[in-house]
Design a protein around this motif. Structure first.
Motif, PDB file in Angstrom:
ATOM      1  N   VAL A 147       0.478  -1.074  -0.687  1.00  0.00           N
ATOM      2  CA  VAL A 147      -0.030  -0.026  -0.040  1.00  0.00           C
ATOM      3  C   VAL A 147       0.983   1.115   0.200  1.00  0.00           C
ATOM      4  O   VAL A 147       1.791   1.964   0.687  1.00  0.00           O
ATOM      5  CB  VAL A 147      -0.986   0.117   0.829  1.00  0.00           C
ATOM      6  CG1 VAL A 147      -1.552   1.530   1.308  1.00  0.00           C
ATOM      7  CG2 VAL A 147      -1.640  -1.495   1.306  1.00  0.00           C
ATOM      8  N   LYS A 148       0.408   1.942  -0.727  1.00  0.00           N
ATOM      9  CA  LYS A 148       1.578   3.713  -0.725  1.00  0.00           C
ATOM     10  C   LYS A 148       0.526   4.172  -0.164  1.00  0.00           C
ATOM     11  O   LYS A 148      -0.666   4.584  -0.950  1.00  0.00           O
ATOM     12  CB  LYS A 148       1.633   3.467  -2.232  1.00  0.00           C
ATOM     13  CG  LYS A 148       3.152   3.180  -3.141  1.00  0.00           C
ATOM     14  CD  LYS A 148       2.482   3.786  -4.539  1.00  0.00           C
ATOM     15  CE  LYS A 148       4.145   2.493  -5.145  1.00  0.00           C
ATOM     16  NZ  LYS A 148       4.766   3.545  -5.886  1.00  0.00           N
ATOM     17  N   ILE A 149       1.549   4.875   1.115  1.00  0.00           N
ATOM     18  CA  ILE A 149       0.661   6.260   1.250  1.00  0.00           C
ATOM     19  C   ILE A 149       1.308   7.360   1.433  1.00  0.00           C
ATOM     20  O   ILE A 149       2.381   7.308   1.678  1.00  0.00           O
ATOM     21  CB  ILE A 149       0.320   5.571   2.332  1.00  0.00           C
ATOM     22  CG1 ILE A 149      -0.194   4.249   3.204  1.00  0.00           C
ATOM     23  CG2 ILE A 149       0.318   6.805   4.345  1.00  0.00           C
ATOM     24  CD1 ILE A 149      -0.263   3.657   4.621  1.00  0.00           C
ATOM     25  N   ALA A 150       0.380   8.682   0.800  1.00  0.00           N
ATOM     26  CA  ALA A 150       0.803   9.596   0.714  1.00  0.00           C
ATOM     27  C   ALA A 150       0.653  10.238   2.219  1.00  0.00           C
ATOM     28  O   ALA A 150      -0.804  11.054   2.347  1.00  0.00           O
ATOM     29  CB  ALA A 150       0.183  10.243  -0.260  1.00  0.00           C
ATOM     30  N   LEU A 179      -0.391  16.873  -5.082  1.00  0.00           N
ATOM     31  CA  LEU A 179      -1.729  15.488  -4.997  1.00  0.00           C
ATOM     32  C   LEU A 179      -1.733  15.128  -6.614  1.00  0.00           C
ATOM     33  O   LEU A 179      -1.626  13.732  -6.982  1.00  0.00           O
ATOM     34  CB  LEU A 179      -3.154  16.363  -5.180  1.00  0.00           C
ATOM     35  CG  LEU A 179      -3.401  16.886  -3.494  1.00  0.00           C
ATOM     36  CD1 LEU A 179      -4.432  17.046  -3.451  1.00  0.00           C
ATOM     37  CD2 LEU A 179      -3.166  15.728  -2.314  1.00  0.00           C
ATOM     38  N   ALA A 180      -1.582  16.129  -7.122  1.00  0.00           N
ATOM     39  CA  ALA A 180      -0.283  15.526  -8.705  1.00  0.00           C
ATOM     40  C   ALA A 180       0.687  14.451  -9.398  1.00  0.00           C
ATOM     41  O   ALA A 180       0.033  12.808  -9.964  1.00  0.00           O
ATOM     42  CB  ALA A 180      -0.406  16.648  -9.947  1.00  0.00           C
ATOM     43  N   ASP A 181       1.368  14.144  -8.454  1.00  0.00           N
ATOM     44  CA  ASP A 181       2.386  13.491  -8.244  1.00  0.00           C
ATOM     45  C   ASP A 181       1.892  12.488  -7.670  1.00  0.00           C
ATOM     46  O   ASP A 181       2.393  11.197  -7.599  1.00  0.00           O
ATOM     47  CB  ASP A 181       4.041  14.228  -7.117  1.00  0.00           C
ATOM     48  CG  ASP A 181       5.131  13.945  -7.303  1.00  0.00           C
ATOM     49  OD1 ASP A 181       5.391  13.271  -8.339  1.00  0.00           O
ATOM     50  OD2 ASP A 181       5.538  13.298  -6.254  1.00  0.00           O
ATOM     51  N   ALA A 182       0.953  12.621  -6.294  1.00  0.00           N
ATOM     52  CA  ALA A 182       0.973  11.298  -5.384  1.00  0.00           C
ATOM     53  C   ALA A 182      -0.008  10.703  -6.873  1.00  0.00           C
ATOM     54  O   ALA A 182       0.465   9.248  -6.478  1.00  0.00           O
ATOM     55  CB  ALA A 182      -0.221  11.999  -4.408  1.00  0.00           C
ATOM     56  N   TRP A 233      -2.904  10.232   3.961  1.00  0.00           N
ATOM     57  CA  TRP A 233      -3.189  10.518   5.492  1.00  0.00           C
ATOM     58  C   TRP A 233      -2.947  12.387   5.660  1.00  0.00           C
ATOM     59  O   TRP A 233      -1.756  12.743   5.476  1.00  0.00           O
ATOM     60  CB  TRP A 233      -2.512   9.767   6.146  1.00  0.00           C
ATOM     61  CG  TRP A 233      -2.907   8.714   6.538  1.00  0.00           C
ATOM     62  CD1 TRP A 233      -3.513   7.249   5.931  1.00  0.00           C
ATOM     63  CD2 TRP A 233      -2.211   7.412   6.567  1.00  0.00           C
ATOM     64  NE1 TRP A 233      -4.015   6.635   5.797  1.00  0.00           N
ATOM     65  CE2 TRP A 233      -2.189   6.209   6.467  1.00  0.00           C
ATOM     66  CE3 TRP A 233      -1.086   8.073   7.900  1.00  0.00           C
ATOM     67  CZ2 TRP A 233      -1.853   4.828   7.375  1.00  0.00           C
ATOM     68  CZ3 TRP A 233       0.209   6.754   8.021  1.00  0.00           C
ATOM     69  CH2 TRP A 233      -1.043   4.967   8.034  1.00  0.00           C
ATOM     70  N   THR A 234      -3.564  13.177   6.711  1.00  0.00           N
ATOM     71  CA  THR A 234      -3.429  14.392   6.681  1.00  0.00           C
ATOM     72  C   THR A 234      -2.384  14.458   8.470  1.00  0.00           C
ATOM     73  O   THR A 234      -3.471  13.580   8.930  1.00  0.00           O
ATOM     74  CB  THR A 234      -4.454  15.457   6.443  1.00  0.00           C
ATOM     75  OG1 THR A 234      -5.804  14.895   7.200  1.00  0.00           O
ATOM     76  CG2 THR A 234      -4.693  15.682   4.903  1.00  0.00           C
ATOM     77  N   VAL A 235      -2.012  15.388   8.549  1.00  0.00           N
ATOM     78  CA  VAL A 235      -1.666  15.438  10.254  1.00  0.00           C
ATOM     79  C   VAL A 235      -1.422  16.235  10.762  1.00  0.00           C
ATOM     80  O   VAL A 235      -1.011  16.398  11.934  1.00  0.00           O
ATOM     81  CB  VAL A 235      -0.345  14.081  10.055  1.00  0.00           C
ATOM     82  CG1 VAL A 235      -0.219  13.063   9.946  1.00  0.00           C
ATOM     83  CG2 VAL A 235       0.746  15.218   9.325  1.00  0.00           C
ATOM     84  N   GLY A 236      -2.252  17.619  10.258  1.00  0.00           N
ATOM     85  CA  GLY A 236      -2.467  18.972  10.982  1.00  0.00           C
ATOM     86  C   GLY A 236      -2.019  19.441   9.840  1.00  0.00           C
ATOM     87  O   GLY A 236      -0.863  19.613   8.498  1.00  0.00           O
ATOM     88  N   ASP A 237      -2.303  20.767  10.211  1.00  0.00           N
ATOM     89  CA  ASP A 237      -1.900  22.245   9.096  1.00  0.00           C
ATOM     90  C   ASP A 237      -2.213  22.870   8.495  1.00  0.00           C
ATOM     91  O   ASP A 237      -1.619  23.091   6.838  1.00  0.00           O
ATOM     92  CB  ASP A 237      -1.068  22.878  10.053  1.00  0.00           C
ATOM     93  CG  ASP A 237      -1.208  22.967  11.731  1.00  0.00           C
ATOM     94  OD1 ASP A 237      -1.661  23.449  11.591  1.00  0.00           O
ATOM     95  OD2 ASP A 237       0.528  22.742  11.694  1.00  0.00           O
ATOM     96  N   MET A 238      -3.818  21.775   7.779  1.00  0.00           N
ATOM     97  CA  MET A 238      -3.848  21.516   6.164  1.00  0.00           C
ATOM     98  C   MET A 238      -4.492  22.961   5.284  1.00  0.00           C
ATOM     99  O   MET A 238      -4.370  23.694   4.351  1.00  0.00           O
ATOM    100  CB  MET A 238      -4.852  20.776   5.717  1.00  0.00           C
ATOM    101  CG  MET A 238      -4.070  19.866   5.522  1.00  0.00           C
ATOM    102  SD  MET A 238      -2.666  18.989   4.751  1.00  0.00           S
ATOM    103  CE  MET A 238      -2.781  19.155   3.951  1.00  0.00           C
TER     104      MET A 238
END
Length: 81
Positions: free
Chosen positions: A2-5, A21-24, A33-38
């Motif tokens: 599984v690949k996770i960004a 996101l385009a590169d991902a 996954w987001t970990v904050g300060d988006m």
């Protein structure tokens, strides 16, 4: 495998988020996954929310990132990033 960004500290920079996101997508990422300060204190927070809604990320929350971004322009997003 599984690949996770893992996305963090975007601070409302939608141009940078869009590039990441385009590169991902090119890398065939399976999960985001987001970990904050988006969106916090950023120039394009609403646009960041729209981009994130497209990839349905898992949101990991730290003690520090418990704030909420107010909805504007009739946004119906159920997510706070």
């Amino acid at each position: 495998m599984v690949k996770i960004a893992v996305l963090s500290d975007v601070h409302g920079n939608a141009t940078a988020l869009e590039a990441v996101l385009a590169d991902a997508q090119k890398q065939h990422v399976d999960e985001y996954w987001t970990v904050g300060d988006m969106t916090v204190r950023g120039p394009e927070s609403e646009r960041c929310l729209t981009l994130l809604d497209r990839v349905h990320p898992h949101r990991l929350r730290s003690r520090k990132s418990r704030g909420k971004l107010p909805k504007s322009n009739g946004s119906q997003s159920q997510h706070v990033y």
